[in-house]
Design a protein around this motif. Structure first.
Motif, PDB file in Angstrom:
ATOM      1  N   ASP A   1       0.840  -1.216   0.000  1.00 33.27           N
ATOM      2  CA  ASP A   1       0.000   0.000   0.000  1.00 33.27           C
ATOM      3  C   ASP A   1       0.867   1.255   0.000  1.00 33.27           C
ATOM      4  OD1 ASP A   1       0.989  -0.268   2.486  1.00 33.27           O
ATOM      5  OD2 ASP A   1      -0.932  -0.062   3.553  1.00 33.27           O
ATOM      6  N   GLY A   2       2.133   1.119  -0.421  1.00 37.79           N
ATOM      7  CA  GLY A   2       3.008   2.292  -0.470  1.00 37.79           C
ATOM      8  C   GLY A   2       3.883   2.283  -1.710  1.00 37.79           C
ATOM      9  N   PHE A   3       5.126   2.713  -1.550  1.00 36.73           N
ATOM     10  CA  PHE A   3       6.047   2.838  -2.689  1.00 36.73           C
ATOM     11  C   PHE A   3       7.400   2.233  -2.331  1.00 36.73           C
ATOM     12  CE2 PHE A   3       3.020   6.248  -3.188  1.00 36.73           C
ATOM     13  CZ  PHE A   3       2.735   6.192  -4.539  1.00 36.73           C
ATOM     14  N   LEU A   4       8.112   1.829  -3.364  1.00 37.14           N
ATOM     15  CA  LEU A   4       9.508   1.426  -3.190  1.00 37.14           C
ATOM     16  C   LEU A   4      10.361   2.372  -4.023  1.00 37.14           C
ATOM     17  CD1 LEU A   4      11.038  -0.863  -1.692  1.00 37.14           C
ATOM     18  CD2 LEU A   4      11.317  -1.926  -3.937  1.00 37.14           C
ATOM     19  N   LEU A   5      11.285   3.059  -3.351  1.00 34.75           N
ATOM     20  CA  LEU A   5      12.160   4.012  -4.052  1.00 34.75           C
ATOM     21  C   LEU A   5      13.528   3.374  -4.208  1.00 34.75           C
ATOM     22  CD1 LEU A   5      10.000   5.792  -2.310  1.00 34.75           C
ATOM     23  CD2 LEU A   5      11.519   7.669  -2.883  1.00 34.75           C
ATOM     24  N   GLN A   6      14.045   3.443  -5.438  1.00 33.27           N
ATOM     25  CA  GLN A   6      15.371   2.875  -5.697  1.00 33.27           C
ATOM     26  C   GLN A   6      16.408   3.975  -5.729  1.00 33.27           C
ATOM     27  OE1 GLN A   6      14.378   1.229  -9.409  1.00 33.27           O
ATOM     28  NE2 GLN A   6      13.811  -0.763  -8.549  1.00 33.27           N
ATOM     29  N   THR A   7      17.575   3.684  -5.137  1.00 33.95           N
ATOM     30  CA  THR A   7      18.700   4.615  -5.199  1.00 33.95           C
ATOM     31  C   THR A   7      19.966   3.773  -5.376  1.00 33.95           C
ATOM     32  OG1 THR A   7      19.527   4.644  -2.924  1.00 33.95           O
ATOM     33  CG2 THR A   7      17.508   5.900  -3.329  1.00 33.95           C
ATOM     34  N   PRO A   8      21.101   4.377  -5.740  1.00 42.21           N
ATOM     35  CA  PRO A   8      22.337   3.598  -5.845  1.00 42.21           C
ATOM     36  C   PRO A   8      22.745   3.011  -4.495  1.00 42.21           C
ATOM     37  CG  PRO A   8      22.551   5.724  -6.942  1.00 42.21           C
ATOM     38  CD  PRO A   8      21.252   5.756  -6.194  1.00 42.21           C
ATOM     39  N   GLN A   9      22.189   3.563  -3.404  1.00 43.38           N
ATOM     40  CA  GLN A   9      22.522   3.043  -2.071  1.00 43.38           C
ATOM     41  C   GLN A   9      21.545   1.974  -1.591  1.00 43.38           C
ATOM     42  OE1 GLN A   9      23.029   6.543   0.476  1.00 43.38           O
ATOM     43  NE2 GLN A   9      23.937   7.559  -1.284  1.00 43.38           N
ATOM     44  N   GLY A  10      20.644   1.549  -2.434  1.00 40.89           N
ATOM     45  CA  GLY A  10      19.663   0.536  -2.054  1.00 40.89           C
ATOM     46  C   GLY A  10      18.253   1.071  -2.200  1.00 40.89           C
ATOM     47  N   THR A  11      17.311   0.369  -1.572  1.00 42.01           N
ATOM     48  CA  THR A  11      15.912   0.780  -1.716  1.00 42.01           C
ATOM     49  C   THR A  11      15.336   1.184  -0.360  1.00 42.01           C
ATOM     50  OG1 THR A  11      15.148  -1.473  -1.397  1.00 42.01           O
ATOM     51  CG2 THR A  11      15.473  -0.766  -3.680  1.00 42.01           C
ATOM     52  N   VAL A  12      14.317   2.029  -0.423  1.00 38.60           N
ATOM     53  CA  VAL A  12      13.590   2.387   0.785  1.00 38.60           C
ATOM     54  C   VAL A  12      12.097   2.247   0.498  1.00 38.60           C
ATOM     55  CG1 VAL A  12      13.865   4.859   0.207  1.00 38.60           C
ATOM     56  CG2 VAL A  12      13.119   4.233   2.485  1.00 38.60           C
TER      57      VAL A  12
END
Ligand SMILES: Cc1cc2nc3c(=O)[nH]c(=O)nc-3n(C[C@H](O)[C@H](O)[C@H](O)COP(=O)(O)OP(=O)(O)OC[C@H]3O[C@@H](n4cnc5c(N)ncnc54)[C@H](O)[C@@H]3O)c2cc1C
Length: 431
Positions: free
Chosen positions: A221-232
């Motif tokens: 029910d939310g979002f997954l944000l990708q970054t070069p340091q991993g995901t949040v």
């Protein structure tokens, strides 16, 4: 022109000399938060302040240093930030909505004064008043009509200044009079940003610089944000990327037009000269569509002069001399003053010249301040933060406005150069 620049010339903002980009404690990317905010300018931090103080675990991610975007590059001029006038807005949205939009701009100006005072942010905030100068006689007449016929209930304090009285406001004969808007204000933009940042951190919010968000997708029910340091993983996400909005959010990218705004600082000038050129220490802008804006530095030592000087985007070493030439046209006494700093940043225009905020596919956003975002970005950031918290006071006159794009526009403004050429021609032709 090789001696136009001082020996210690910098192509970074003058403001960064006094407030260097913050060194934040090294933090690792959390696996899970309540609120993830993309962009650490006024919009993102102002939203974060609301959500962190509202008890939500909040992280702000920026691709660069904190506040690297417009929020530490701007001219520090604060107005009511609404470009279209009441008649134009009434044609588009009806008189009631037009009234509410213009009131929202007035509220943003009042809010920032209260906010800075209430939070005791040390940022050279001052209700300096703006001298808005007419660049031709027709524009002076139009300004006079405008302030004599202000819509009922939306009147602002404004005083017409004739060409004969102009030197009381500004040491130049380059204009044909103008209007003083007494409530417009000035601020040190980077000190204001630092004040916001300190308060977000004090409220328990985390700010991670050099952490670009490269992808964002629904998960649970939310979002997954990708970054070069991993995901949040975040229950809620806010996009606060304004003129730096990119492929991460294609729908928004198609709706904002990134435009470079360029600015210079002169070397320190004598007190006498400053008192002659800026006797009232106002912020200044003009009636051109391709506008010039300027002011004294907060310590009164020099002039900061900004505008759009090229058709396409260019380099600070190219824009510096072009801005200086315009400065010297207005103030011939500055023809030999050198330039200590020249820099730029990307503002976000929109097709209806209004800011936009709201929610799309579950993602909250606020952006598109059309070059007038110091007060408005902080204000709408605050409102979008309240919306994230589900608070009714987060509602604004901008909610649910149609956020337009155009066919064949995908974020690269191919029409910018011809548009600027056209507007410059109109400005010269006295339209
Ligand atoms: C030279 C100049 C002069 C100006 N003068 C004035 C003025 O006098 N008065 C006025 O009202 N307005 C002025 N403005 C406009 C004003 O500064 C902006 O409207 C305002 O700062 C916008 O704030 P923001 O937080 O929305 O965006 P920004 O401060 O631009 O912040 C956006 C941030 O998003 C980050 N970002 C983008 N994509 C990603 C990603 N994928 N992942 C992580 N981070 C990302 C960027 O790195 C950036 O730091 C000026 C702007 C410029 C450039």
């Amino acid at each position: 022109m090789s001696d136009l620049f001082t020996a210690d010339f910098k192509s970074t903002p003058y403001w960064w000399d006094q407030v260097p980009r913050p060194v934040l404690p090294d933090g690792s990317l959390p696996a899970k938060v309540d609120v993830a905010i993309v962009g650490s300018g006024y919009t993102g931090l102002s939203a974060a302040l609301q959500t962190a103080r509202g008890g939500r675990d909040t992280v702000v991610l920026d691709a660069e240093d904190a506040g690297w975007g417009c929020s530490t590059r701007n001219g520090g001029q604060i107005s009511t930030s609404i470009k279209p006038d009441f008649d134009e807005l009434s044609r588009r949205h009806g008189p009631e909505r037009a009234f509410a939009i213009i009131r929202e701009g007035q509220k943003s100006l009042a809010w920032i004064a209260d906010f800075v005072a209430g939070e005791r942010i040390d940022c050279d905030f001052r209700v300096a008043g703006r001298f808005h100068a007419a660049h031709n006689p027709a524009q002076y007449e139009a300004l006079a009509r405008r302030i004599q016929n202000q819509p009922k209930g939306l009147e602002v304090e404004a005083q017409l200044v004739s060409r004969a009285e102009q030197r009381r406001e500004l040491g130049t004969d380059a204009y044909f009079g103008g209007v003083v808007y007494a409530r417009h204000a000035s601020v040190h933009p980077a000190k204001f940003h630092q004040g916001l940042l300190d308060r977000v951190l004090a409220a328990g919010g985390r700010v991670l610089p050099r952490c670009p968000v490269t992808g964002i997708r629904h998960e649970g029910d939310g979002f997954l944000l990708q970054t070069p340091q991993g995901t949040v993983a975040a229950r809620t996400a806010v996009i606060a990327t304004n003129g730096y909005t990119g492929r991460l959010t294609p729908w928004l990218q198609r709706r904002v037009i990134p435009i470079g705004s360029y600015i210079i600082a002169t070397e320190p000038l004598s007190r006498d000269l400053m008192a002659r050129l800026m006797p009232r220490d106002r912020i200044v802008s003009d009636t051109r569509k391709v506008v010039y804006y300027y002011r004294a530095a907060p310590d009164g030592s020099r002039i900061l002069f900004g505008g759009r000087v090229s058709h396409g985007e260019t380099d600070a070493r190219v824009s510096g001399p072009l801005l200086h030439a315009e400065l010297a046209r207005i103030f011939p006494e500055l023809a030999s003053a050198r330039v200590s700093h020249s820099w730029s940043g990307f503002v976000a225009y929109t097709f209806d010249e209004l800011a936009h905020m709201g929610r799309r596919d579950g993602l909250f956003y606020a952006m598109g301040y059309c070059g007038s975002g110091v007060g408005m970005a902080a204000y709408l950031g605050m409102r979008i933060g309240q919306q994230v918290l589900g608070r009714p006071e987060g509602a604004t006159a901008f909610d649910n406005l149609d956020f337009q794009s155009r066919p064949y526009y995908f974020g690269n403004p191919w029409f910018l150069a011809p548009s600027i050429m056209y507007y410059r021609w109109r400005d010269r032709a006295g339209r």
